[in-house]
Design a protein around this motif. Structure first.
Motif, PDB file in Angstrom:
ATOM      1  N   ILE A 161       0.403  -1.217  -0.441  1.00  0.00           N
ATOM      2  CA  ILE A 161      -0.029   0.268   0.012  1.00  0.00           C
ATOM      3  C   ILE A 161       0.709   0.868  -0.222  1.00  0.00           C
ATOM      4  O   ILE A 161       2.090   0.944   0.381  1.00  0.00           O
ATOM      5  N   GLN A 199      -9.402  -1.608   4.158  1.00  0.00           N
ATOM      6  CA  GLN A 199      -9.521  -2.047   2.851  1.00  0.00           C
ATOM      7  C   GLN A 199     -10.552  -2.335   1.792  1.00  0.00           C
ATOM      8  O   GLN A 199     -11.402  -3.163   2.519  1.00  0.00           O
ATOM      9  N   GLN A 211      -1.586  -6.615   9.183  1.00  0.00           N
ATOM     10  CA  GLN A 211      -2.929  -6.438   7.926  1.00  0.00           C
ATOM     11  C   GLN A 211      -3.841  -8.402   9.016  1.00  0.00           C
ATOM     12  O   GLN A 211      -3.117  -9.174   8.997  1.00  0.00           O
ATOM     13  N   PRO A 252      -4.690   4.916   4.442  1.00  0.00           N
ATOM     14  CA  PRO A 252      -3.673   4.637   3.031  1.00  0.00           C
ATOM     15  C   PRO A 252      -4.322   5.773   1.817  1.00  0.00           C
ATOM     16  O   PRO A 252      -5.478   6.457   2.319  1.00  0.00           O
TER      17      PRO A 252
END
Length: 270
Positions: A4, A218, A244, A269
């Protein structure tokens, strides 16, 4: 592998950076000496990000790190939220010199349009739910309030200590990062604790869960979590910095830049 590009607040070294994890590239870094205790970030559009810090908030051109505007009026601001109508909610402690937890509403010209206050001596990131209520992280529990900060219900779990962020999902669940509890808690639509994950014993020892701070959902359903490791400039090697998790709470990958980041606290992000 986590792949990312994100804005990273390194609380330990008081820096804000644009980072690509694929090759651990730091595109730019901003010294936060003039913007102490930056904690909160919100994407405004394709070019701008809102960053909250102790004295207020600033708008940032995220691709370059250039500061576009700065509002510096208070002390102990902990969260900021720009609303669709251009108004800004500023959350913190004693922001109007009347004590307690305060949420100020500024209009699109940054003039004070409203004040809400309640008793309390701790608050971190505040989020507005799809229902228009507020989620206030108040140390060992989360208060859900109306716009006047009247409590509607609360969320708590064993281990909450300086709980950092709560967010309401479309299915009605509420997700909370537990601060020093170092886990993520998921409450169902009725406010009952459904599960917790990411804690010591649920992840490999090398992750070293210490303080789960900001997290980000995400598009693929995974969750990114900042694993803050303590105040100061030399914490980079103490544990994995960015985690994550899959939708079921399983750890999928980690990323760290111990030579560049000491204590990762804020992530966004872009």
């Amino acid at each position: 592998m986590i792949d990312i590009r994100f804005l990273a607040i390194d609380e330990g070294r008081q820096q804000l950076s644009l980072v690509s994890t694929r090759d651990s590239v730091f595109h730019w870094s901003l010294d936060l000496a003039d913007f102490p205790l930056a904690r909160d970030m919100q994407r405004l559009d394709e070019e701008r990000v809102l960053v909250g810090y102790d004295h207020g908030f600033f708008e940032l051109e995220w691709r370059t790190g250039r500061i576009l505007a700065n509002c510096d009026r208070w002390n102990e601001v902990t969260a900021v939220t720009r609303r669709e109508d251009g108004s800004t909610l500023v959350t913190g402690l004693d922001l109007d010199a009347q004590g307690g937890v305060t949420v100020l509403t500024l209009d699109a010209e940054e003039k004070l349009a409203g004040t809400a206050r309640r008793e309390g001596d701790y608050v971190r990131l505040m989020r507005v739910t799809p229902q228009g209520t507020y989620l206030l992280c108040t140390n060992d529990h989360i208060k859900e309030t109306d716009e006047n900060l009247v409590e509607l219900r609360r969320f708590s779990a064993p281990g909450f200590e300086h709980a950092w962020k709560a967010e309401r999902r479309e299915d009605g669940s509420t997700w909370v990062s537990a601060g020093y509890g170092a886990f993520i808690a998921v409450f169902d639509a009725h406010g009952q604790l459904e599960r917790r994950f990411g804690a010591v014993g649920q992840v490999p020892p090398g992750v070293a869960p210490f303080f789960y701070a900001t997290y980000s959902f995400q598009a693929d359903g995974t969750l990114l979590v900042a694993n803050w490791q303590g105040h100061g400039a030399d914490n980079g090697a103490k544990g994995a910095q960015l985690l994550q998790f899959g939708a079921s709470g399983e750890l999928l990958a980690t990323w760290s830049a111990p030579e560049r980041i000491s204590s990762l606290q804020g992530i966004l992000p872009v």
